[in-house]
Motif scaffolding. Structure first.
Motif, mmCIF file in Angstrom:
data_model
loop_
_atom_site.group_PDB
_atom_site.id
_atom_site.type_symbol
_atom_site.label_atom_id
_atom_site.label_comp_id
_atom_site.label_asym_id
_atom_site.label_seq_id
_atom_site.Cartn_x
_atom_site.Cartn_y
_atom_site.Cartn_z
ATOM 1 N N LYS A 487 0.846 -1.187 0.000
ATOM 2 C CA LYS A 487 0.000 0.000 0.000
ATOM 3 C C LYS A 487 0.887 1.244 0.000
ATOM 4 O O LYS A 487 1.830 1.354 0.784
ATOM 5 C CB LYS A 487 -0.905 0.038 1.239
ATOM 6 N N VAL A 496 -4.615 3.172 -2.234
ATOM 7 C CA VAL A 496 -3.804 3.005 -3.436
ATOM 8 C C VAL A 496 -2.673 2.024 -3.125
ATOM 9 O O VAL A 496 -1.969 2.183 -2.132
ATOM 10 C CB VAL A 496 -3.223 4.351 -3.911
ATOM 11 N N ALA A 509 -0.383 1.100 -10.489
ATOM 12 C CA ALA A 509 -0.983 1.546 -9.236
ATOM 13 C C ALA A 509 -2.458 1.176 -9.278
ATOM 14 O O ALA A 509 -3.144 1.454 -10.256
ATOM 15 C CB ALA A 509 -0.813 3.044 -9.050
ATOM 16 N N LYS A 511 -6.124 1.506 -7.368
ATOM 17 C CA LYS A 511 -6.910 2.225 -6.381
ATOM 18 C C LYS A 511 -8.185 1.435 -6.119
ATOM 19 O O LYS A 511 -8.939 1.120 -7.047
ATOM 20 C CB LYS A 511 -7.247 3.640 -6.856
ATOM 21 N N TYR A 556 -12.326 -1.408 -8.191
ATOM 22 C CA TYR A 556 -10.953 -0.940 -8.312
ATOM 23 C C TYR A 556 -10.712 -0.461 -9.726
ATOM 24 O O TYR A 556 -11.449 -0.807 -10.652
ATOM 25 C CB TYR A 556 -9.958 -2.066 -7.990
ATOM 26 N N ASP A 627 -5.586 12.011 -9.090
ATOM 27 C CA ASP A 627 -6.802 12.046 -8.286
ATOM 28 C C ASP A 627 -7.896 12.921 -8.880
ATOM 29 O O ASP A 627 -8.150 14.043 -8.420
ATOM 30 C CB ASP A 627 -6.471 12.503 -6.853
#
Length: 771
Positions: A487, A496, A509, A511, A556, A627
């Motif tokens: 993580k 993430v 990556a 999320k 995800y 983001d």
């Protein structure tokens, strides 16, 4: 692995490669039968070739279709040699219980072994103390016998016999006090010369018929007689006087002066002496007086015990039957200033120190809560007195655990009593010094515990035997074809993780939406973030590769992994932040936002933590905007994702109108955040901090001249300062309206303030070496 086993396993695997999953499992069971080794080998190969992976085309219930979703079914319990074994080791909970149980048992065992070793050391030390006391006792008896013989030889000398006869004649004559004192002074001086010649501390003569001192050298001089002349014998010495009358040579262990004689001068009531005595006989063998010598216990008597002292804390001392120390303490210098000797009132511990337990270390400043008369005797003294009261003929012993001595320090000790002289000896040593070797054992035990803890940790986190396959399949089942590694971040809605594509070994990556907030609204927001981000293609915007939902219902999405630093961390390492670098980073952020705004998307959460700076592939200081979880689609009139009372974003970089009206959002909120970001990069302070400083300094409103003085750095160009100040106007209508305006200013400034590839490269090299 032996070759025949591998060949047989390969043969079984070849038969099932083209079969459906369930049929393949059944055939494997049939082929392997009861051969557990063969079953395990086939299972390993079956997993390695991913025979159970199936592509799923099912749509996510009540969600937009996923770009791709991997369905992996778990191996059934038919692959488990022992169901109990599988159920126990495939879950971390039972493994944790096992690990803690084993560790607890080892700790209990270690403590038991440690206690046993400690007892062995203490018992061994007690045996040594008892042997040392016996040796000291023998030395003491030899000294007593030697002093007795020496006094007997002196008492038989004609000089002494004549002196006693003259002394008796003076007593029989009718003389005036002055005449008597003159004659006694002559005899006193002779006795003093004998004392010096024979190496005695003090000498004296006791009357034959009356228990009193006839002549003494204590405090006597060439011109004065002793103040102890004519002193009557006290109760403590009377029994020994009777022994003299029976013709015996006596030794009196340290006796307090107030017990040795009546009407002792006040100056001597705090002292004690060892006394030797023997009859003086004339030529006809008749006893005519008693010669005695005095030895102060602080001298030769205590020196016998000092010989046995070793280390920094070992001590042997004498005590009487009332629990008083009658030899000098090894620690007299330490205890003199303490309350044990009434803070220096007495200069010696002999008869002035009771062997009581104060309850704490007096030498470290401990002050008991109760007065001294309520203190108990130390454990070793209590043991001695218990045997003396019982009269059980036990004259030695030891305490088999540490106890507090008269200083209040934990010690280990043994005792020995001399019934013929009615005094005893105690040998003690600090527990800390006795157990000094225990630290070696504690070190070994600590290393052992550390090794065991590491092994148990590995057991807890490992997937031994079949549990290893269960965990791998479970991970694939959760995130399709992506394997989580660690993580790397967490937000309000999601976590993430750094991950890896199972086949391509591509770092990504991932999320994931947190399970505890996976409601309809959160999932809708997550899907919107994915959908919007995947539509953005600019190099300064994070790329989305894939998204999906696990069988457990965890949503995800997968994006590119940026091996870099968030801007907030870069700002802390590079102070003051260069103008050139600020312009370069702001420009790249603007490029990303320009594409988003053109597609009617607003980021709404521009902040240093959402800007990643990297140097992958030689592209130093390459910016990625992250983001887009708070992105607003301006084409949608009302969003389900934004409810009344819920305002997403970071307040320190949030436009004022978003706080007043969360539904009234347009691209200008990102313009405001860009301005606040630029000011933060140049000053290291948030906009609210800059405004507060000016308000406290006397400036009142944003319209005052201090707007142009928010940035106090002299190296900031006016054009950059002006565009940033125009971005942070509270009124959206007076604010910069389009990000293109900012880009134009930044591109113009970049020609005058270039942040070259070499500049960026030099900084990253410095960071990699020293960061």
């Amino acid at each position: 692995m032996n070759q025949p086993l591998h060949e047989r396993a390969s043969a079984v695997l070849a038969k099932v490669m083209d079969l459906p999953s369930e049929k393949a499992k059944q055939l494997i069971l049939q082929e392997c039968a009861d051969d557990s080794a063969l079953l395990q080998e086939v299972m390993t190969l079956f997993n390695e070739f991913s025979l159970e992976q199936e592509q799923s085309t099912e749509p996510t219930p009540n969600k937009t279709e996923t770009a791709s979703k991997i369905k992996v079914q778990k191996l059934d319990s038919i692959f488990v040699k022992s169901k109990a074994h599988y159920d126990f080791f495939s879950k971390k909970g039972p493994r944790m219980v096992l690990a803690f149980t084993v560790l607890l048992l080892l700790i209990v065992l270690g403590e038991f072994v440690r206690s046993s070793i400690k007892r062995v050391i203490i018992n061994s030390e007690l045996e040594e103390k008892v042997a040392l006391l016996e040796t000291t006792r023998q030395v003491m008896l030899d000294w007593i016998d030697f002093e007795k013989e020496r006094l007997q030889r002196v008492a038989q000398d004609d000089f002494v016999i004549t002196l006693v006869q003259n002394l008796n004649n003076i007593s029989d004559q009718d003389l005036t006090p002055t005449e008597r004192d003159q004659l006694l002074l002559s005899l006193s001086n002779k006795l003093r010369r004998l004392e010096k010649t024979a190496n005695f501390e003090y000498l004296g003569i006791l009357h034959l018929d009356v228990p009193e001192v006839q002549l003494s050298t204590v405090m006597a001089t060439d011109s004065t007689l002793s103040i102890f002349n004519d002193l009557k014998v006290g109760e403590g010495f009377y029994a020994h006087y009777n022994e003299l009358k029976r013709g015996e040579t006596i030794f009196v262990p340290p006796l307090h002066d107030r017990e040795a004689g009546y009407d002792v001068p006040e100056d001597f009531k705090g002292s004690a002496n060892c006394i030797f005595g023997t009859p003086v006989k004339n030529d006809q063998g008749q006893t005519i007086a008693y010669l005695y010598s005095i030895s102060m216990p602080q001298n030769q008597f205590s020196k016998i015990f000092n010989i046995a002292h070793h280390g920094r804390s070992s001590e042997i001392y004498a005590l009487d039957n009332e629990g008083r120390m009658v030899s000098e303490s090894r620690f007299i210098k330490d205890i003199k200033p303490t309350l044990l000797l009434d803070s220096g009132k007495y200069h010696t511990a002999v008869y002035n120190l009771e062997l009581l337990n104060p309850g704490g270390n007096i030498l470290e400043g401990y002050v008991p809560d109760v007065p001294r008369f309520q203190w108990p005797f130390t454990e070793v003294v209590q043991d001695i007195q218990a045997h003396l009261i019982k009269r059980d003929s036990v004259f030695s012993g030891g305490i088999h655990s540490a106890y507090r001595d008269y200083r209040g320090i934990m010690v280990v000790g043994a005792w020995l009593w001399l019934p013929e002289y009615d005094f005893g000896m105690i040998a003690e040593e600090d527990e800390e010094e006795v157990l000094s070797m225990m630290w070696h054992f504690d070190l070994i035990l600590g290393v052992f515990y550390l090794i065991i803890a590491v092994l148990l940790y590995l057991l807890y986190n490992s997937n031994i035997d079949l549990a290893r396959f269960s965990k791998k399949i479970h991970q694939l089942d959760q995130l399709g074809q992506y394997r989580l590694i660690e993580k790397i971040g967490e937000g309000g809605f999601g976590e993430v993780h750094k991950a890896e594509h199972s086949l391509l070994r591509l770092p990504v990556a991932v999320k994931m939406l947190k399970k505890n907030i996976a409601d309809q609204e959160a999932i809708a927001r997550f899907e919107k973030e994915v959908a919007i981000t995947s539509m953005l293609k600019h190099p300064n915007t994070i790329n989305v590769f894939d998204f999906g939902t696990t069988e457990q219902g965890v949503f995800y999405y997968v994006m590119e992994f940026i091996d870099g630093l968030p801007l907030d961390k870069v700002l802390k390492m590079h102070e003051p932040f260069p103008i050139e670098r600020c312009i370069s980073i702001l420009k790249q952020v603007c490029y990303s936002l320009q594409e988003a705004h053109q597609m009617n998307f607003v980021h709404r959460d521009i902040k240093p933590m959402n800007i990643m700076i990297s140097q992958l592939g030689g592209a130093y200081d390459h910016v990625k905007l992250l983001d887009f979880g708070l992105v607003k689609d301006l084409d949608v009139a009302t969003e389900l994702q934004t409810q009344a009372g819920k305002i997403g974003g970071t307040p320190l970089f949030m436009a004022p109108e978003r706080i007043r009206d969360p539904f009234n959002n347009d691209a200008r909120v990102d313009i405001y955040s860009l301005g606040a970001l630029g000011l933060y990069m140049l000053s290291g302070k948030y906009l609210v901090e800059l405004i507060s400083q000016k308000v406290f300094a006397g400036d009142q409103t944003m319209n005052a001249d201090y707007r142009n003085r928010l940035i106090e750095r002299e190296d900031v160009p006016e054009d950059l300062k002006n565009i940033l100040m125009e971005c942070v106007r509270f009124d959206p209508e007076k604010r910069v309206q389009h990000v293109e305006q900012i880009i134009m200013v930044l591109e113009t400034l970049e020609r005058e303030y270039p942040w070259s590839r070499t500049d960026a490269q030099n900084w990253w090299k410095t960071y990699e070496v020293y960061g």
